[in-house]
Design a protein around this motif. Sequence first.
Motif, PDB file in Angstrom:
ATOM      1  N   THR A 127       0.844  -1.196   0.000  1.00  0.00           N
ATOM      2  CA  THR A 127       0.000   0.000   0.000  1.00  0.00           C
ATOM      3  C   THR A 127       0.876   1.241   0.000  1.00  0.00           C
ATOM      4  O   THR A 127       2.007   1.215   0.490  1.00  0.00           O
ATOM      5  N   GLN A 128       0.343   2.299  -0.571  1.00  0.00           N
ATOM      6  CA  GLN A 128       1.014   3.600  -0.574  1.00  0.00           C
ATOM      7  C   GLN A 128      -0.046   4.662  -0.358  1.00  0.00           C
ATOM      8  O   GLN A 128      -1.191   4.491  -0.782  1.00  0.00           O
ATOM      9  N   THR A 129       0.308   5.754   0.270  1.00  0.00           N
ATOM     10  CA  THR A 129      -0.584   6.905   0.365  1.00  0.00           C
ATOM     11  C   THR A 129       0.149   8.122  -0.149  1.00  0.00           C
ATOM     12  O   THR A 129       1.371   8.227  -0.040  1.00  0.00           O
ATOM     13  N   GLY A 130      -0.607   9.019  -0.750  1.00  0.00           N
ATOM     14  CA  GLY A 130      -0.036  10.231  -1.309  1.00  0.00           C
ATOM     15  C   GLY A 130      -1.074  10.933  -2.159  1.00  0.00           C
ATOM     16  O   GLY A 130      -2.273  10.679  -2.024  1.00  0.00           O
ATOM     17  N   LEU A 131      -0.622  11.768  -3.057  1.00  0.00           N
ATOM     18  CA  LEU A 131      -1.529  12.529  -3.905  1.00  0.00           C
ATOM     19  C   LEU A 131      -1.671  11.891  -5.282  1.00  0.00           C
ATOM     20  O   LEU A 131      -0.701  11.407  -5.846  1.00  0.00           O
ATOM     21  N   ALA A 132      -2.897  11.928  -5.792  1.00  0.00           N
ATOM     22  CA  ALA A 132      -3.179  11.469  -7.149  1.00  0.00           C
ATOM     23  C   ALA A 132      -3.618  12.657  -7.988  1.00  0.00           C
ATOM     24  O   ALA A 132      -4.258  13.588  -7.494  1.00  0.00           O
ATOM     25  N   SER A 133      -3.275  12.600  -9.259  1.00  0.00           N
ATOM     26  CA  SER A 133      -3.755  13.576 -10.226  1.00  0.00           C
ATOM     27  C   SER A 133      -4.321  12.790 -11.401  1.00  0.00           C
ATOM     28  O   SER A 133      -4.306  11.562 -11.392  1.00  0.00           O
ATOM     29  N   LYS A 192     -14.462   6.724  -2.162  1.00  0.00           N
ATOM     30  CA  LYS A 192     -14.723   6.009  -3.416  1.00  0.00           C
ATOM     31  C   LYS A 192     -13.430   5.385  -3.926  1.00  0.00           C
ATOM     32  O   LYS A 192     -12.355   5.968  -3.784  1.00  0.00           O
ATOM     33  N   SER A 193     -13.561   4.207  -4.562  1.00  0.00           N
ATOM     34  CA  SER A 193     -12.365   3.540  -5.080  1.00  0.00           C
ATOM     35  C   SER A 193     -12.592   3.014  -6.487  1.00  0.00           C
ATOM     36  O   SER A 193     -13.730   2.855  -6.935  1.00  0.00           O
ATOM     37  N   VAL A 194     -11.482   2.737  -7.164  1.00  0.00           N
ATOM     38  CA  VAL A 194     -11.496   2.223  -8.534  1.00  0.00           C
ATOM     39  C   VAL A 194     -10.296   1.297  -8.699  1.00  0.00           C
ATOM     40  O   VAL A 194      -9.253   1.512  -8.090  1.00  0.00           O
ATOM     41  N   LYS A 195     -10.471   0.259  -9.521  1.00  0.00           N
ATOM     42  CA  LYS A 195      -9.356  -0.617  -9.874  1.00  0.00           C
ATOM     43  C   LYS A 195      -8.813  -0.163 -11.218  1.00  0.00           C
ATOM     44  O   LYS A 195      -9.571   0.019 -12.178  1.00  0.00           O
ATOM     45  N   VAL A 196      -7.489   0.014 -11.287  1.00  0.00           N
ATOM     46  CA  VAL A 196      -6.845   0.455 -12.520  1.00  0.00           C
ATOM     47  C   VAL A 196      -5.648  -0.428 -12.825  1.00  0.00           C
ATOM     48  O   VAL A 196      -5.101  -1.086 -11.947  1.00  0.00           O
ATOM     49  N   ARG A 197      -5.244  -0.403 -14.081  1.00  0.00           N
ATOM     50  CA  ARG A 197      -4.073  -1.147 -14.541  1.00  0.00           C
ATOM     51  C   ARG A 197      -2.973  -0.147 -14.862  1.00  0.00           C
ATOM     52  O   ARG A 197      -3.195   0.842 -15.566  1.00  0.00           O
ATOM     53  N   ILE A 198      -1.779  -0.411 -14.361  1.00  0.00           N
ATOM     54  CA  ILE A 198      -0.637   0.473 -14.626  1.00  0.00           C
ATOM     55  C   ILE A 198      -0.143   0.220 -16.050  1.00  0.00           C
ATOM     56  O   ILE A 198       0.209  -0.905 -16.408  1.00  0.00           O
ATOM     57  N   ASN A 199      -0.149   1.272 -16.881  1.00  0.00           N
ATOM     58  CA  ASN A 199       0.323   1.140 -18.259  1.00  0.00           C
ATOM     59  C   ASN A 199       1.215   2.301 -18.695  1.00  0.00           C
ATOM     60  O   ASN A 199       1.545   2.428 -19.868  1.00  0.00           O
ATOM     61  N   ASP A 200       1.611   3.150 -17.736  1.00  0.00           N
ATOM     62  CA  ASP A 200       2.415   4.315 -18.097  1.00  0.00           C
ATOM     63  C   ASP A 200       3.306   4.695 -16.910  1.00  0.00           C
ATOM     64  O   ASP A 200       3.161   4.154 -15.814  1.00  0.00           O
ATOM     65  N   GLU A 228       6.497  16.414  -7.799  1.00  0.00           N
ATOM     66  CA  GLU A 228       6.860  15.987  -6.450  1.00  0.00           C
ATOM     67  C   GLU A 228       5.625  15.841  -5.563  1.00  0.00           C
ATOM     68  O   GLU A 228       4.717  16.680  -5.597  1.00  0.00           O
ATOM     69  N   GLY A 229       5.580  14.759  -4.814  1.00  0.00           N
ATOM     70  CA  GLY A 229       4.482  14.511  -3.890  1.00  0.00           C
ATOM     71  C   GLY A 229       3.342  13.690  -4.459  1.00  0.00           C
ATOM     72  O   GLY A 229       2.505  13.192  -3.717  1.00  0.00           O
ATOM     73  N   ARG A 230       3.285  13.556  -5.767  1.00  0.00           N
ATOM     74  CA  ARG A 230       2.216  12.766  -6.389  1.00  0.00           C
ATOM     75  C   ARG A 230       2.704  11.338  -6.617  1.00  0.00           C
ATOM     76  O   ARG A 230       3.849  11.122  -7.010  1.00  0.00           O
ATOM     77  N   ILE A 231       1.813  10.360  -6.376  1.00  0.00           N
ATOM     78  CA  ILE A 231       2.222   8.967  -6.495  1.00  0.00           C
ATOM     79  C   ILE A 231       1.562   8.231  -7.649  1.00  0.00           C
ATOM     80  O   ILE A 231       2.019   7.164  -8.031  1.00  0.00           O
ATOM     81  N   ILE A 232       0.494   8.801  -8.237  1.00  0.00           N
ATOM     82  CA  ILE A 232      -0.183   8.135  -9.342  1.00  0.00           C
ATOM     83  C   ILE A 232      -0.920   9.166 -10.176  1.00  0.00           C
ATOM     84  O   ILE A 232      -1.398  10.180  -9.655  1.00  0.00           O
ATOM     85  N   ASP A 233      -0.972   8.936 -11.479  1.00  0.00           N
ATOM     86  CA  ASP A 233      -1.777   9.720 -12.423  1.00  0.00           C
ATOM     87  C   ASP A 233      -2.848   8.793 -12.969  1.00  0.00           C
ATOM     88  O   ASP A 233      -2.522   7.735 -13.529  1.00  0.00           O
ATOM     89  N   LEU A 234      -4.096   9.174 -12.847  1.00  0.00           N
ATOM     90  CA  LEU A 234      -5.206   8.354 -13.337  1.00  0.00           C
ATOM     91  C   LEU A 234      -5.700   8.863 -14.674  1.00  0.00           C
ATOM     92  O   LEU A 234      -5.592  10.048 -14.983  1.00  0.00           O
ATOM     93  N   LYS A 245      -5.145   6.358  -1.306  1.00  0.00           N
ATOM     94  CA  LYS A 245      -4.418   5.162  -0.866  1.00  0.00           C
ATOM     95  C   LYS A 245      -4.407   4.220  -2.064  1.00  0.00           C
ATOM     96  O   LYS A 245      -5.430   4.022  -2.711  1.00  0.00           O
ATOM     97  N   ILE A 246      -3.244   3.650  -2.356  1.00  0.00           N
ATOM     98  CA  ILE A 246      -3.089   2.670  -3.435  1.00  0.00           C
ATOM     99  C   ILE A 246      -2.822   1.313  -2.810  1.00  0.00           C
ATOM    100  O   ILE A 246      -1.935   1.197  -1.956  1.00  0.00           O
TER     101      ILE A 246
END
Length: 117
Positions: A22-28, A73-81, A87-93, A112-113
């Motif tokens: 698991t990871q926590t941080g900011l998503a964009s 709210k949550s969503v399942k995603v596949r990492i493809n990029d 700085e500070g962001r952990i995932i782009d959706l 949370k990831i």
Amino acid sequence: LAILSLVVMSLFLGSCSSPPQTQTGLASWYSVRTNYGRETASGERFRQMAMTAAHKTLPFDTMVKVTNLKNGKSVKVRINDRGPYVEGRIIDLSKGASRRIGMTEDGVVPVKIEILK
């Protein structure tokens, strides 16, 4: 005994190098205008409504559950990029994934990831 020691050591070292579950941080989320149709780091075309995401280190095709910590709210995603590179962001959706967790208006939210098996 030597073989047993090697097996135990390799199991220990293998578990030390694996990414956290698991990871926590900011998503964009991706800008539609600048990324639509471009090739992602995995070689596939970016599709704004696909349930995909960019992460700096997770292997391509890893499935993750992303939970918006503001609304639950949550969503399942596949990492493809790869990314984000802010700085500070952990995932782009993708835009589609960002809509599912209600973050499109905010743009950046705490998440949370969780890596799924």
